[in-house]
Motif scaffolding. Structure first.
Motif, PDB file in Angstrom:
ATOM      1  N   ASN A 280     -25.621  -9.595   2.604  1.00 52.74           N
ATOM      2  CA  ASN A 280     -24.795  -8.607   1.926  1.00 52.74           C
ATOM      3  C   ASN A 280     -25.333  -7.219   2.286  1.00 52.74           C
ATOM      4  O   ASN A 280     -26.368  -6.800   1.765  1.00 52.74           O
TER       5      ASN A 280
ATOM      6  N   GLU B 298     -21.619  -3.756  -5.660  1.00 51.99           N
ATOM      7  CA  GLU B 298     -21.863  -4.021  -7.075  1.00 51.99           C
ATOM      8  C   GLU B 298     -22.931  -5.092  -7.270  1.00 51.99           C
ATOM      9  O   GLU B 298     -23.610  -5.109  -8.277  1.00 51.99           O
ATOM     10  N   HIS B 299     -23.035  -6.023  -6.307  1.00 52.89           N
ATOM     11  CA  HIS B 299     -24.071  -7.052  -6.389  1.00 52.89           C
ATOM     12  C   HIS B 299     -25.311  -6.588  -5.630  1.00 52.89           C
ATOM     13  O   HIS B 299     -25.290  -5.599  -4.898  1.00 52.89           O
ATOM     14  N   ASP B 300     -26.368  -7.332  -5.816  1.00 52.92           N
ATOM     15  CA  ASP B 300     -27.638  -6.973  -5.183  1.00 52.92           C
ATOM     16  C   ASP B 300     -27.525  -7.059  -3.672  1.00 52.92           C
ATOM     17  O   ASP B 300     -26.995  -8.030  -3.121  1.00 52.92           O
ATOM     18  N   LYS B 301     -28.040  -6.048  -3.006  1.00 54.36           N
ATOM     19  CA  LYS B 301     -28.068  -6.024  -1.550  1.00 54.36           C
ATOM     20  C   LYS B 301     -29.127  -6.995  -1.049  1.00 54.36           C
ATOM     21  O   LYS B 301     -30.162  -7.198  -1.687  1.00 54.36           O
TER      22      LYS B 301
ATOM     23  N   ASP C 295     -20.268  -6.050  -0.833  1.00 51.38           N
ATOM     24  CA  ASP C 295     -20.082  -5.712  -2.244  1.00 51.38           C
ATOM     25  C   ASP C 295     -21.300  -4.923  -2.710  1.00 51.38           C
ATOM     26  O   ASP C 295     -22.413  -5.462  -2.788  1.00 51.38           O
TER      27      ASP C 295
END
Length: 442
Positions: free
Chosen positions: A157, A184-187, A182
Motif C-alpha cells: 500500500n 486512510e489505512h496504514d501505509k 488508500d
C-alpha cells in the motif's frame, strides 16, 4: 571584426618548425607552405613533443575563456553522456561475467543442481516522476534438483497517490488487478519489507558475505531496482548490497553449462528471452495469489508470473541436466509429464514420419496434449495398439428416373415478345409518341 579562430597544437608546431627552417636558410612566404612541409614531421613527432604543443593550445583557450568541454543543446556535457554509456556497457559485461563465473564454479564443484536461484517481480501502478509506484512484489526461490521451493509475496500500500497521477494509478490498478492506494489505512512498512527480503535471501544464514543476485525480465529490471532503491533510501541501507540481473542471461548461461549434447541449450542469448516471452504456462490455474484469483486477474499476479518464469527455466534445464521433472515442483501440478515424454520419445524414434501422419492424427480441434490429458493414448500404432480405421465415404449414385421426358421445350419468341410496346399504363408512359415524332424508322 570577427574573432580569430582558436590556435591548435599544430599551429604552434608550425611556428617552431618555421623558425628552425629559417635558421637552415629555408624561408616560407605563407603558412600553407609551412603546413605542407610540417605535416609529416608533426605526424612522426613523439608523444612528449605533441603534448608540449597541446598544453600551449590549451593554455591559450583558457586565457581566451573558450570552454574545453562540448555540450549538447540542453546543456549536458558530451563527456558525461559518453561516460554514462561506457558505464552501462561495463555494467552489462560485469553482469554477464558475474553470472558466468557463478554458474561455472557450481558446475565444476558439482553443486549446480543444489544452487538456489532467486526470481523477483513487481507490479507498479505507474511511474510518477522519477520513481515507480509499486503495488505488489514477489521473491521466489528454486533450484534444479527440487524445483520450486518457496516464495515471499506481499501486496504493498503506497499510501497517498502522487499529485497529478490519480488517473494513471487507476488505470494501472484495473490492468494489473491491484487495490487502489488508500491513505486512510496504514501505509506499508518499507523498512520491514526490506528486512524480510534480506532475511529471505540470506536463507537464515547470517554469516553470508553477499546476497545472491535477483533475476527478473529485462523490462522489469528498472522497476525492481527502483523499488529496492526506495526502500534502501528510507532505511539508510546501501542499495549496492543487491544485484538485479536479467533472467534471460542466467537462463542462457545455465542451460549451456549443464547440457550434455550439442543440440541442447541456446546458440544465442536472444533465444532464451524468446522462450521466456512465450510463457507456455501463462494460463495454468492455481498459480496466482488469492486476491488475484478472486479478481479474475490471475495472469497479472506477480506471484503467478514468478512461478511461470521458474517453470519455464526448469522445464528446459531439467532434461539437459538429466533430471526428471516432478509435477508441482519443476512443472505445474496438472502437467502430464508421462504423456509429454512418450510423445518426445515417439517423435525421435519416428523421425521419418511427419506430424500429419495417420498415427498422429487428431479428431476435430483436439490437440495431442488434450488427448493425453483426457486419457487417450498418444501414438497408438507405436505402442502395439490397433490403428483406428479410417471412415470411408461411398459416392452417391445418380437417380434412376429420367427427367428429360418431362421437360417442356421453350416457347418460340416473336418480335412482339422481344420488343413489347412501350405504351400503356406504367413506367415509360408516353415514350412511344416521342419515338414517333423522332422519325426513327425513316
Amino acid at each position: 571584426m570577427p574573432k580569430k579562430p582558436p590556435r591548435n597544437a599544430f599551429y604552434f608546431f608550425m611556428q617552431d618548425f618555421r623558425k628552425q627552417q629559417r635558421e637552415k636558410g629555408i624561408n616560407y612566404e605563407t603558412l600553407a607552405e609551412v603546413s605542407k612541409d610540417a605535416d609529416p614531421a608533426w605526424r612522426n613527432a613523439p608523444a612528449p613533443v605533441r603534448a608540449k604543443y597541446d598544453n600551449m593550445a590549451r593554455t591559450l583557450k583558457n586565457n581566451r575563456g573558450i570552454p574545453l568541454a562540448k555540450f549538447t543543446s540542453t546543456g549536458i556535457p558530451l563527456a558525461a553522456i559518453q561516460q554514462q554509456q561506457q558505464d552501462l556497457q561495463d555494467a552489462i559485461q560485469y553482469e554477464i561475467q558475474d553470472i558466468t563465473n557463478m554458474i561455472k564454479t557450481k558446475v565444476i564443484n558439482h553443486k549446480i543442481t543444489e544452487e538456489d536461484f532467486y526470481i523477483m517481480d513487481v507490479n507498479s501502478y505507474c511511474k510518477a516522476s522519477d520513481h515507480y509506484v509499486i503495488g505488489e512484489f514477489t521473491v521466489l526461490r528454486f533450484n534444479l534438483r527440487y524445483g520450486f521451493k518457496d516464495f515471499y509475496h506481499e501486496m504493498v500500500n503506497p499510501g497517498r497517490i502522487p499529485v497529478g497521477y490519480a488517473s494513471d494509478v487507476k488505470i494501472g490498478s484495473q490492468e494489473l488487478g491491484l487495490k487502489m492506494p488508500d491513505d486512510e489505512h496504514d501505509k506499508s512498512n518499507c523498512l520491514q519489507i526490506l528486512a524480510n527480503i534480506i532475511d529471505y535471501l540470506k536463507q537464515e544464514d547470517n554469516n553470508v558475505k553477499s546476497l545472491p543476485p535477483l533475476f527478473t525480465m529485462p523490462d522489469k529490471v528498472a522497476q525492481v531496482q527502483d523499488f529496492i532503491l526506495q526502500m534502501c533510501t528510507k532505511a539508510g541501507e546501501d542499495e549496492f548490497l543487491f544485484r538485479v540481473y536479467k533472467l534471460d542471461t542466467m537462463f542462457f548461461q545455465l542451460i549451456n553449462q549443464i547440457r550434455t549434447h550439442k543440440n541442447e541449450g541456446f546458440p544465442k542469448e536472444s533465444l532464451a528471452l524468446v522462450q521466456l516471452k512465450k510463457d507456455p504456462f501463462k494460463y495454468t490455474p492455481g498459480l496466482a495469489c488469492e486476491y488475484h484469483e478472486e479478481s479474475d486477474k490471475a495472469v497479472e499476479c506477480s506471484l503467478a508470473r514468478c512461478k511461470r518464469w521458474a517453470y519455464t527455466v526448469l522445464d528446459s534445464c531439467c532434461p539437459a541436466a538429466g533430471l526428471r521433472a516432478a509435477p508441482g515442483s519443476h512443472v505445474p501440478l496438472d502437467y502430464d509429464v508421462e504423456s509429454i515424454l512418450k510423445y518426445k520419445d515417439m517423435k525421435s524414434s519416428n523421425a521419418a514420419y511427419t506430424v500429419i501422419h495417420d498415427s498422429f492424427s487428431t479428431t476435430g480441434n483436439e490437440s495431442m496434449f488434450e488427448r493425453s490429458a483426457t486419457g487417450s493414448n498418444v501414438g497408438e500404432s507405436s505402442y502395439g495398439s490397433e490403428r483406428k480405421e479410417k471412415r470411408t465415404y461411398a459416392p452417391l449414385r445418380m437417380p434412376q428416373t429420367d427427367y428429360s421426358k418431362s421437360m417442356r421445350p421453350a416457347p418460340e419468341l416473336t418480335d412482339e415478345d422481344h420488343f413489347p410496346s412501350l405504351g400503356g399504363a406504367g413506367r415509360g408512359r408516353g415514350l412511344s409518341r416521342s419515338f414517333g415524332k423522332m422519325n426513327i424508322g425513316k
